[in-house]
Design a protein around this motif. Structure first.
Motif, PDB file in Angstrom:
ATOM      1  N   MET A  11      -2.543 -20.606 -14.820  1.00 57.48           N
ATOM      2  CA  MET A  11      -2.185 -20.723 -13.404  1.00 57.48           C
ATOM      3  C   MET A  11      -3.347 -20.215 -12.565  1.00 57.48           C
ATOM      4  O   MET A  11      -3.835 -19.100 -12.785  1.00 57.48           O
ATOM      5  N   PRO A  12      -3.830 -21.001 -11.601  1.00 53.62           N
ATOM      6  CA  PRO A  12      -4.893 -20.496 -10.731  1.00 53.62           C
ATOM      7  C   PRO A  12      -4.343 -19.441  -9.768  1.00 53.62           C
ATOM      8  O   PRO A  12      -3.282 -19.634  -9.182  1.00 53.62           O
ATOM      9  N   LEU A  13      -5.048 -18.338  -9.650  1.00 59.87           N
ATOM     10  CA  LEU A  13      -4.629 -17.263  -8.752  1.00 59.87           C
ATOM     11  C   LEU A  13      -5.756 -16.924  -7.782  1.00 59.87           C
ATOM     12  O   LEU A  13      -6.942 -17.033  -8.121  1.00 59.87           O
ATOM     13  N   ALA A  14      -5.370 -16.532  -6.578  1.00 56.29           N
ATOM     14  CA  ALA A  14      -6.340 -16.137  -5.548  1.00 56.29           C
ATOM     15  C   ALA A  14      -6.431 -14.616  -5.507  1.00 56.29           C
ATOM     16  O   ALA A  14      -5.415 -13.929  -5.311  1.00 56.29           O
ATOM     17  N   PHE A  15      -7.632 -14.090  -5.699  1.00 59.44           N
ATOM     18  CA  PHE A  15      -7.886 -12.648  -5.661  1.00 59.44           C
ATOM     19  C   PHE A  15      -8.500 -12.306  -4.304  1.00 59.44           C
ATOM     20  O   PHE A  15      -9.626 -12.702  -4.009  1.00 59.44           O
ATOM     21  N   ASP A  16      -7.721 -11.579  -3.483  1.00 63.13           N
ATOM     22  CA  ASP A  16      -8.198 -11.156  -2.165  1.00 63.13           C
ATOM     23  C   ASP A  16      -8.804  -9.768  -2.307  1.00 63.13           C
ATOM     24  O   ASP A  16      -8.098  -8.775  -2.502  1.00 63.13           O
ATOM     25  N   MET A  17     -10.126  -9.704  -2.194  1.00 63.56           N
ATOM     26  CA  MET A  17     -10.838  -8.444  -2.423  1.00 63.56           C
ATOM     27  C   MET A  17     -11.090  -7.659  -1.143  1.00 63.56           C
ATOM     28  O   MET A  17     -11.794  -6.645  -1.162  1.00 63.56           O
ATOM     29  N   SER A  18     -10.518  -8.115  -0.024  1.00 69.10           N
ATOM     30  CA  SER A  18     -10.820  -7.461   1.260  1.00 69.10           C
ATOM     31  C   SER A  18     -10.337  -6.014   1.308  1.00 69.10           C
ATOM     32  O   SER A  18     -10.885  -5.189   2.040  1.00 69.10           O
ATOM     33  N   LYS A  19      -9.280  -5.702   0.535  1.00 72.70           N
ATOM     34  CA  LYS A  19      -8.769  -4.327   0.513  1.00 72.70           C
ATOM     35  C   LYS A  19      -8.940  -3.682  -0.857  1.00 72.70           C
ATOM     36  O   LYS A  19      -8.275  -2.691  -1.174  1.00 72.70           O
ATOM     37  N   ALA A  20      -9.831  -4.241  -1.659  1.00 69.76           N
ATOM     38  CA  ALA A  20     -10.091  -3.664  -2.986  1.00 69.76           C
ATOM     39  C   ALA A  20     -10.705  -2.269  -2.835  1.00 69.76           C
ATOM     40  O   ALA A  20     -11.490  -2.015  -1.924  1.00 69.76           O
ATOM     41  N   VAL A  21     -10.315  -1.375  -3.716  1.00 67.22           N
ATOM     42  CA  VAL A  21     -10.891  -0.028  -3.718  1.00 67.22           C
ATOM     43  C   VAL A  21     -11.426   0.270  -5.118  1.00 67.22           C
ATOM     44  O   VAL A  21     -10.940  -0.277  -6.114  1.00 67.22           O
ATOM     45  N   LEU A  22     -12.442   1.119  -5.178  1.00 62.11           N
ATOM     46  CA  LEU A  22     -13.041   1.513  -6.457  1.00 62.11           C
ATOM     47  C   LEU A  22     -12.865   3.016  -6.658  1.00 62.11           C
ATOM     48  O   LEU A  22     -12.955   3.792  -5.698  1.00 62.11           O
ATOM     49  N   PHE A  23     -12.626   3.395  -7.904  1.00 63.58           N
ATOM     50  CA  PHE A  23     -12.469   4.801  -8.245  1.00 63.58           C
ATOM     51  C   PHE A  23     -13.459   5.177  -9.343  1.00 63.58           C
ATOM     52  O   PHE A  23     -13.791   4.363 -10.210  1.00 63.58           O
ATOM     53  N   ASP A  24     -13.904   6.422  -9.284  1.00 65.19           N
ATOM     54  CA  ASP A  24     -14.754   6.980 -10.329  1.00 65.19           C
ATOM     55  C   ASP A  24     -13.863   7.284 -11.536  1.00 65.19           C
ATOM     56  O   ASP A  24     -12.929   8.095 -11.415  1.00 65.19           O
ATOM     57  N   PRO A  25     -14.089   6.666 -12.696  1.00 64.23           N
ATOM     58  CA  PRO A  25     -13.208   6.902 -13.841  1.00 64.23           C
ATOM     59  C   PRO A  25     -13.237   8.338 -14.344  1.00 64.23           C
ATOM     60  O   PRO A  25     -12.283   8.796 -14.980  1.00 64.23           O
ATOM     61  N   ALA A  26     -14.311   9.061 -14.073  1.00 66.42           N
ATOM     62  CA  ALA A  26     -14.411  10.447 -14.541  1.00 66.42           C
ATOM     63  C   ALA A  26     -13.574  11.389 -13.681  1.00 66.42           C
ATOM     64  O   ALA A  26     -12.831  12.232 -14.196  1.00 66.42           O
ATOM     65  N   THR A  27     -13.682  11.237 -12.360  1.00 67.93           N
ATOM     66  CA  THR A  27     -12.983  12.172 -11.452  1.00 67.93           C
ATOM     67  C   THR A  27     -11.685  11.590 -10.909  1.00 67.93           C
ATOM     68  O   THR A  27     -10.860  12.325 -10.353  1.00 67.93           O
TER      69      THR A  27
END
Length: 371
Positions: free
Chosen positions: A350-366
Motif C-alpha cells: 500500500m502506498p503511504l504518504a510520510f509527512d515529515m513537517s513535524k518529524a522530530v529526532l532524538f539522541d538514542p544515548a540520552t
C-alpha cells in the motif's frame, strides 16, 4: 501575581527521593494538569500543594503568599478527591454545605451557595437525596459542588474521574471543561490519562520518577516533546520511534529508511537551523506520529516534506472513524493512521504518504530531542 508558585520543591521519604527540584508557576484562571505514570510523584505534589504532605525543602506560594508551613485549612484551597469523600448520612444539600458550616458561614448564605452550585452543576433536583441513591457521575458532581461552594483561590482535583466508566468519564470531562470556561477558576488537576490532560489543560506538567520532564501547552508538548518519554507518553496511539541515520541529500538533510520490501528511501527533514550537520552518518531515533503516516491523496503529495513510500500492511485495527495499520520500517513495527475506505488487504502493498513537517529526532544515548 501568580496564583501558584512551586519553587525548587523536594520531597523525601527517608532515602527515597519522591519529588526532585520541582519548579512550576501558573497564573490566575489557568488549568494546570499534572500527568504521568503511576509512581511519578504527581499525587505527592498535589498533596504538597494542599498541605497534606510536608515538603522536605523548597517553597509553595498561593496568591503571592508563602504557604509552605501553613496548614491545609488556611491555604484557601478546595480539593476534589478520587473517592468523592461524601458523608453517607447527609443528603446532597448538606454535603455541599458542610465545609461552609465548618467555617461558620451563616445558614442563609449556606443555602444561597448550595442553590448556586447545584444549579451550576445541574443537580438541583437531587438536593434531598443521600449519596447511596446517586450514580457515580452524580456523586462526583456533588463532590465538585462542595468544592465550588467554598470559592477558594485554587481548586485541586485528584484523579476525579478515574472511578467512572469510559462513557461517563468523557461526559464529566466535558462538564469540567465547561465549568472552567464559565467560572475562570484556577485548577490544578492530577491524572494519569493523557487524553484528559490534552483535552482539559491550558498547560501540562509531565512528570516521571519525581522529575518534571516538560511544562508547556498541550500542543507544544504534542508537537515539540523534549524527550522520548514525553513523546511516547503523550498521544494515542503513541509516537513511532524508528532507529535510523541522518544523511545529506544535496543541500538538505534527511533520514534513511527501508520499507518491508527492502526498498531504501531518504525522508526529508525540516530545516530548523539547529546543527543537523553534526548528526550526518550518526544514528538517531526518528519520531513520527501515526497521523503523519497516512494513505496517499494528490493534495497530500503536493505539500512540501511529504514523500510517498510503498509499504506492506501487516495488521489492521479498525476504530470506526479511521483505521490503524502496522507496517515495517527499518525492521521495526510502525503505526499509521488511514481512512477506513483506503485500507489495502493485510499482507498486500500500500502506498503511504510520510509527512515529515513535524518529524522530530532524538539522541538514542540520552533520549533527549536533538532536532
Amino acid at each position: 501575581m501568580s496564583a501558584l508558585e512551586i519553587r525548587k520543591v523536594n520531597k523525601r521519604y527517608g532515602s527515597v527521593h519522591v519529588l526532585k527540584e520541582i519548579d512550576l508557576s501558573i497564573e490566575s484562571g489557568e488549568f494546570l494538569i499534572l500527568v504521568g505514570p503511576s509512581g511519578c510523584g504527581k499525587s505527592t505534589l498535589m498533596n504538597a500543594i494542599a498541605g497534606l504532605d510536608e515538603i522536605s525543602d523548597g517553597s509553595i506560594h498561593i496568591g503571592g503568599r508563602d504557604v509552605t508551613h501553613v496548614g491545609p485549612k488556611d491555604r484557601d484551597i478546595a480539593m476534589v478527591f478520587q473517592s468523592y469523600a461524601l458523608y453517607p448520612s447527609m443528603n446532597v444539600a448538606e454535603n455541599i454545605a458542610f465545609g461552609l458550616e465548618m467555617r461558620g458561614v451563616d445558614k442563609a448564605r449556606r443555602a444561597q451557595e448550595v442553590a448556586r452550585v447545584a444549579k451550576l452543576l445541574q443537580i438541583d433536583h437531587l438536593l434531598e437525596r443521600k449519596p447511596a441513591a446517586l450514580s457515580g457521575g452524580q456523586r462526583q458532581r456533588v463532590a465538585m459542588g462542595r468544592a465550588l461552594a467554598r470559592q477558594p483561590q485554587i481548586y485541586l482535583f485528584d484523579e476525579p474521574l478515574s472511578n467512572l466508566d469510559a462513557k461517563l468519564r468523557v461526559e464529566m470531562r466535558t462538564e469540567i471543561k465547561k465549568l472552567h470556561q464559565r467560572l475562570g477558576t484556577t485548577i490544578v488537576y492530577v491524572t494519569h490519562d493523557q487524553i484528559e490532560a490534552m483535552t482539559l489543560a491550558n498547560r501540562i506538567a509531565v512528570m516521571k520518577d519525581g522529575v518534571l520532564q516538560q511544562f508547556a501547552t498541550p500542543q507544544q508538548i504534542y508537537d515539540e516533546p523534549v524527550n522520548m518519554f514525553v513523546a511516547g507518553f503523550m498521544g494515542s496511539p503513541a509516537m513511532n520511534f524508528i532507529r535510523t541515520r541522518v544523511v545529506r541529500a544535496g543541500s538538505h538533510y534527511g533520514v534513511s529508511v527501508r520499507n518491508g520490501a527492502g526498498r531504501d528511501v531518504v525522508l526529508p527533514l525540516p530545516e530548523r537551523g539547529n546543527g543537523l550537520s553534526a548528526w550526518v552518518d550518526r544514528e538517531v531515533v526518528l519520531g513520527l506520529r501515526p497521523e503523519q503516516i497516512t494513505h496517499v491523496t494528490p493534495h497530500r503529495l503536493e505539500r512540501p516534506l511529504v514523500t510517498e513510500l510503498p509499504c506492506t500492511v501487516e495488521v489492521a485495527e479498525p476504530t470506526g472513524p479511521d483505521t490503524l495499520i502496522l507496517i515495517r520500517m527499518n525492521d521495526q513495527e510502525v503505526a499509521a493512521r488511514i481512512e477506513p475506505h483506503a485500507q489495502a488487504p493485510v499482507g498486500s502493498p500500500m502506498p503511504l504518504a510520510f509527512d515529515m513537517s513535524k518529524a522530530v529526532l532524538f539522541d538514542p544515548a540520552t533520549q533527549q530531542r536533538c532536532h
